[in-house]
Design an enzyme around this catalytic site. Structure first.
Site, PDB file in Angstrom:
ATOM      1  N   HIS A   1     -35.393  -5.002   5.895  1.00  0.00           N
ATOM      2  CA  HIS A   1     -36.626  -4.401   5.710  1.00  0.00           C
ATOM      3  C   HIS A   1     -37.101  -3.331   5.432  1.00  0.00           C
ATOM      4  O   HIS A   1     -38.202  -2.794   5.056  1.00  0.00           O
ATOM      5  CB  HIS A   1     -37.109  -4.740   7.324  1.00  0.00           C
ATOM      6  CG  HIS A   1     -38.622  -5.570   7.653  1.00  0.00           C
ATOM      7  ND1 HIS A   1     -39.917  -5.594   6.666  1.00  0.00           N
ATOM      8  CD2 HIS A   1     -39.453  -6.671   7.727  1.00  0.00           C
ATOM      9  CE1 HIS A   1     -41.234  -6.146   6.581  1.00  0.00           C
ATOM     10  NE2 HIS A   1     -39.980  -6.899   7.956  1.00  0.00           N
TER      11      HIS A   1
ATOM     12  N   ASP B   1     -40.151  -6.096   1.449  1.00  0.00           N
ATOM     13  CA  ASP B   1     -41.454  -6.385   2.066  1.00  0.00           C
ATOM     14  C   ASP B   1     -41.686  -7.906   2.687  1.00  0.00           C
ATOM     15  O   ASP B   1     -40.641  -8.932   1.885  1.00  0.00           O
ATOM     16  CB  ASP B   1     -42.823  -5.814   1.965  1.00  0.00           C
ATOM     17  CG  ASP B   1     -42.190  -4.238   1.531  1.00  0.00           C
ATOM     18  OD1 ASP B   1     -42.350  -3.862   2.611  1.00  0.00           O
ATOM     19  OD2 ASP B   1     -43.449  -3.531   0.711  1.00  0.00           O
TER      20      ASP B   1
END
Length: 258
Positions: A230, A234
């Protein structure tokens, strides 16, 4: 003349509530196993991956009915070529899709603060061996056709399981695919092969009742599970990647003609 459930219940009740005892199975002896060699490296790498990478997982369902039909037809006329499994198709689809997602085909040097986005797709292939999990690398997978991929998958898997794979064949992947075939379960949360930023797990193909254009049909369905870093990827990117990958998998003509 007939034995009913009530008769069995009565038998158990009046015979002390149990059937004849089964012969006991010999108990295994306790043992301590030293974590060394490849198993230790696997443990250290996975621990470091989970410690340093904020994983998130995105999964979706894919209809592979047409792809399985295409695979069966190609295998009927394969000649001297190796038999096609699902894996070469998925790797080919991933390579085509990754061209639009350079942030997923990447390696993250978090200490230097550099994301290396690769132009080539060096595909890691999670492979189970007697000594644990290894990840041989299909170099330049984007430049290979299905038959070439199938042959390279077999060659690397055999070399890895026999311990003959070279160091160069076991390092340097940009993204990894993991498949357990029929044991692949319904969904999974694979651990990223650091310093990569994504790994795709392929779950088992199963028959399911689905609605197609308002009609009920039995289709062959499969889930794909993508774990991503992450810090680099995204949620929107991961979801978009899987959706574009899905379009190719569900339309084999597009996959083969690209």
């Amino acid at each position: 003349e007939r034995i009913r459930h009530a008769d069995l219940d009565a038998f158990l009740l009046y015979s002390g509530g149990g059937a004849a005892p089964r012969p006991s199975r010999a108990r295994r002896a306790d043992e301590d196993v030293k974590v060394v060699g490849l198993r230790r490296r696997i443990a250290e790498n996975l621990q470091e991956s989970k410690r340093r990478i904020p994983h998130f997982m995105y999964a979706d369902e894919v209809d592979v009915t047409s792809l399985e039909q295409t695979r069966a037809m190609m295998n009927e006329d394969r000649g001297d070529n190796p038999k096609l499994t699902m894996l070469p198709f998925l790797i080919r689809a991933m390579c085509l899709t990754l061209a639009d997602y350079p942030q997923i085909n990447a390696r993250f040097d978090d200490e230097a603060g550099i994301i290396h986005r690769s132009g080539a797709v060096h595909m890691g292939m999670a492979t189970q061996t007697e000594n644990g999990l290894a990840v041989p690398v299909i170099r330049d997978a984007e430049s290979r056709d299905l038959w070439n991929l199938a042959g390279e998958i077999l060659r690397l898997a055999d070399a890895t399981r026999s311990g003959k794979a070279t160091r160069e064949e076991l390092y340097g992947s940009n993204i990894t695919i993991s498949s357990l075939g029929p044991m692949g379960g319904i969904v999974s949360t694979p651990v990223i092969n650091r310093p990569e930023v994504a790994i795709l797990a392929v779950n088992k193909v199963r028959e399911a009742v689905v609605v197609v254009d308002g009609e009920i049909e039995i289709r062959k369905m499969m889930n794909l599970s993508l774990s991503a870093d992450h810090r680099v990827v995204d949620g929107w990117d991961a979801a978009s990647f899987i959706q574009d990958l899905r379009k190719l998998i569900e339309n084999p003509l597009r996959l083969l003609s690209a």
